[in-house]
Design a protein around this motif. Structure first.
Motif, short mmCIF file in Angstrom:
data_model
loop_
_atom_site.label_atom_id
_atom_site.label_comp_id
_atom_site.label_asym_id
_atom_site.label_seq_id
_atom_site.Cartn_x
_atom_site.Cartn_y
_atom_site.Cartn_z
N ASP A 8 3.19 2.32 -32.82
CA ASP A 8 2.88 3.79 -33.55
C ASP A 8 3.35 4.99 -32.99
N ILE A 9 3.59 5.89 -33.63
CA ILE A 9 3.98 7.31 -33.07
C ILE A 9 2.82 8.13 -33.36
N TRP A 10 2.79 9.06 -32.25
CA TRP A 10 1.58 9.89 -31.97
C TRP A 10 2.35 11.16 -31.53
N TYR A 11 1.86 12.33 -32.02
CA TYR A 11 2.35 13.72 -31.66
C TYR A 11 1.46 14.53 -30.77
N GLY A 12 1.94 15.15 -29.87
CA GLY A 12 1.32 16.05 -28.78
C GLY A 12 0.66 17.19 -29.75
N ALA A 27 2.00 -0.28 -25.05
CA ALA A 27 1.00 -1.43 -24.66
C ALA A 27 -0.51 -0.71 -24.84
N ILE A 28 -1.36 -1.76 -25.11
CA ILE A 28 -2.90 -1.19 -25.40
C ILE A 28 -3.99 -2.28 -24.87
N THR A 29 -4.73 -1.63 -23.92
CA THR A 29 -5.66 -2.39 -23.38
C THR A 29 -7.05 -2.06 -24.01
N THR A 30 -8.24 -2.39 -23.65
CA THR A 30 -9.33 -2.13 -24.24
C THR A 30 -9.81 -0.89 -23.67
N ARG A 31 -9.11 -0.34 -22.39
CA ARG A 31 -9.37 1.27 -22.04
C ARG A 31 -8.13 2.00 -22.31
N ASN A 32 -7.04 1.59 -21.96
CA ASN A 32 -5.77 2.26 -21.77
C ASN A 32 -4.81 2.00 -22.86
N GLN A 55 -7.83 5.63 -23.47
CA GLN A 55 -7.74 6.01 -24.97
C GLN A 55 -8.34 7.32 -25.17
N LYS A 56 -9.66 7.71 -24.52
CA LYS A 56 -10.24 9.07 -24.84
C LYS A 56 -9.08 9.98 -24.46
N GLU A 57 -8.37 9.84 -23.39
CA GLU A 57 -7.72 11.21 -22.80
C GLU A 57 -6.39 11.32 -24.07
N ARG A 60 -7.30 12.88 -27.05
CA ARG A 60 -7.82 14.41 -26.88
C ARG A 60 -6.22 15.11 -27.04
N LEU A 61 -5.23 14.46 -26.27
CA LEU A 61 -4.35 15.04 -26.18
C LEU A 61 -2.83 14.98 -27.47
N PHE A 62 -3.25 13.70 -28.21
CA PHE A 62 -2.00 13.38 -28.89
C PHE A 62 -2.83 13.36 -30.42
N ASP A 63 -2.32 13.42 -31.66
CA ASP A 63 -2.80 13.22 -32.89
C ASP A 63 -1.90 12.22 -33.63
N HIS A 64 -2.36 11.31 -34.54
CA HIS A 64 -1.41 10.45 -35.22
C HIS A 64 -0.66 11.02 -36.35
N GLY A 65 -1.29 12.08 -36.76
CA GLY A 65 -0.43 12.78 -37.79
C GLY A 65 0.21 13.89 -37.15
#
Length: 72
Positions: A8-12, A27-32, A55-57, A60-65
């Protein structure tokens, strides 16, 4: 179902050090979330091409749209 998907592509988000940067999830883990950027970013004096975020950080910094200004 997770909000995060591989490749997936996310935008700052505006006002963050990642503004105008595109991040692709590698890569995706349960926390990162591990991402690569579309260009080298200068953060805290380091030139980086990707990073691991909590994931929380990341949310906060990126948006999917992609966010567009009214003036674009």
């Amino acid at each position: 179902m997770s909000a995060f998907q591989m490749d997936d592509i996310w935008y700052g988000k505006t006002g963050t050090p990642y503004e105008n940067i595109t991040a692709t999830i590698q890569a995706i883990t349960t926390r990162n979330i591990q991402v690569v950027f579309d260009e080298i970013v200068l953060i805290d004096g380091l030139h980086i091409g990707g990073r691991v975020f909590t994931q929380k950080e990341f949310q906060r910094l990126f948006d999917h749209g992609h966010q567009l200004s009214l003036f674009d």
